[in-house]
Design a protein around this motif. Structure first.
Motif, PDB file in Angstrom:
ATOM      1  N   THR A   1       0.675  -1.166   0.164  1.00 29.95           N
ATOM      2  CA  THR A   1       0.024  -0.225  -0.038  1.00 29.95           C
ATOM      3  C   THR A   1       0.720   1.083   0.100  1.00 29.95           C
ATOM      4  O   THR A   1       1.421   1.640   1.038  1.00 29.95           O
ATOM      5  N   TYR A   2       1.038   1.879  -1.141  1.00 29.59           N
ATOM      6  CA  TYR A   2       1.931   2.799  -1.225  1.00 29.59           C
ATOM      7  C   TYR A   2       1.101   4.162  -1.695  1.00 29.59           C
ATOM      8  O   TYR A   2       1.154   4.813  -2.810  1.00 29.59           O
ATOM      9  N   THR A   3       0.391   4.569  -0.537  1.00 29.92           N
ATOM     10  CA  THR A   3      -0.501   5.663  -0.906  1.00 29.92           C
ATOM     11  C   THR A   3      -0.362   6.865   0.186  1.00 29.92           C
ATOM     12  O   THR A   3      -0.452   8.058  -0.332  1.00 29.92           O
ATOM     13  N   TYR A   4       0.160   6.590   1.363  1.00 28.85           N
ATOM     14  CA  TYR A   4       0.313   7.506   2.262  1.00 28.85           C
ATOM     15  C   TYR A   4       1.779   8.349   2.071  1.00 28.85           C
ATOM     16  O   TYR A   4       2.482   7.737   1.671  1.00 28.85           O
TER      17      TYR A   4
ATOM     18  N   SER B   1       6.063   8.640  -1.227  1.00 28.55           N
ATOM     19  CA  SER B   1       4.991   8.718  -2.057  1.00 28.55           C
ATOM     20  C   SER B   1       4.387  10.046  -2.420  1.00 28.55           C
ATOM     21  O   SER B   1       3.748  10.196  -3.459  1.00 28.55           O
TER      22      SER B   1
ATOM     23  N   VAL C   1       3.703   6.168  -8.609  1.00 35.57           N
ATOM     24  CA  VAL C   1       2.918   5.801  -7.374  1.00 35.57           C
ATOM     25  C   VAL C   1       1.827   4.962  -7.693  1.00 35.57           C
ATOM     26  O   VAL C   1       1.626   3.799  -7.104  1.00 35.57           O
ATOM     27  N   ALA C   2       1.081   5.110  -8.911  1.00 41.91           N
ATOM     28  CA  ALA C   2      -0.002   4.318  -9.177  1.00 41.91           C
ATOM     29  C   ALA C   2       0.371   2.749  -9.408  1.00 41.91           C
ATOM     30  O   ALA C   2      -0.472   1.958  -9.354  1.00 41.91           O
TER      31      ALA C   2
ATOM     32  N   ASN D   1       3.132   1.539  -7.938  1.00 40.97           N
ATOM     33  CA  ASN D   1       3.916   0.872  -6.662  1.00 40.97           C
ATOM     34  C   ASN D   1       5.391   0.569  -7.511  1.00 40.97           C
ATOM     35  O   ASN D   1       6.190  -0.564  -7.216  1.00 40.97           O
TER      36      ASN D   1
END
Length: 126
Positions: free
Chosen positions: A28-31, A55, A75-76, A78
């Protein structure tokens, strides 16, 4: 489950360039605090951080590669990239991609990576 997979490295003469890529599936590479990064280990030496990014776009570079290496990301997907220019023989090492770290703002770097790739060899000849 997180899987970290690096692209193939390679051999190049001093002054040349190489580009590495790494995909971290299941991560999970969102924060903004989440990190991806590159490390390396040369024979007989300890592993060292080369470049890391969060990110949100914050980056860290080791002094030895500043101005020569550039870390970038999608980011989208990863995915993180390491563009290595003006390579030197001392850049020869096994390069590892890592995920799962978190950004420490006051330090300006990512720490505590949890997931690691198998490594890819980069060899620079003089």
């Amino acid at each position: 489950q997180v899987h970290v997979v690096e692209s193939a490295g390679g051999s190049v003469q001093a002054g040349g360039s190489l580009r590495l890529s790494c995909a971290a599936s299941g991560y999970t590479y969102t924060y903004r605090s989440h990190c991806l990064g590159w490390f390396r280990q040369a024979p007989g030496k300890e592993r060292e951080g080369v470049a890391t990014t969060n990110s949100g776009g914050g980056t860290y570079y080791a002094d030895s590669v500043k101005g020569r290496f550039t870390i970038s990301q999608d980011v989208a997907k990863n995915t993180v990239y390491l563009q290595m220019d003006t390579l030197k023989p001392e850049d020869t090492a096994m390069y590892y991609c890592a995920a799962g770290g978190y950004w420490v703002g006051y330090a300006g770097r990512c720490v505590n990576f949890d997931y690691w790739g198998q490594g890819t060899q980069v060899t620079v000849s003089s």
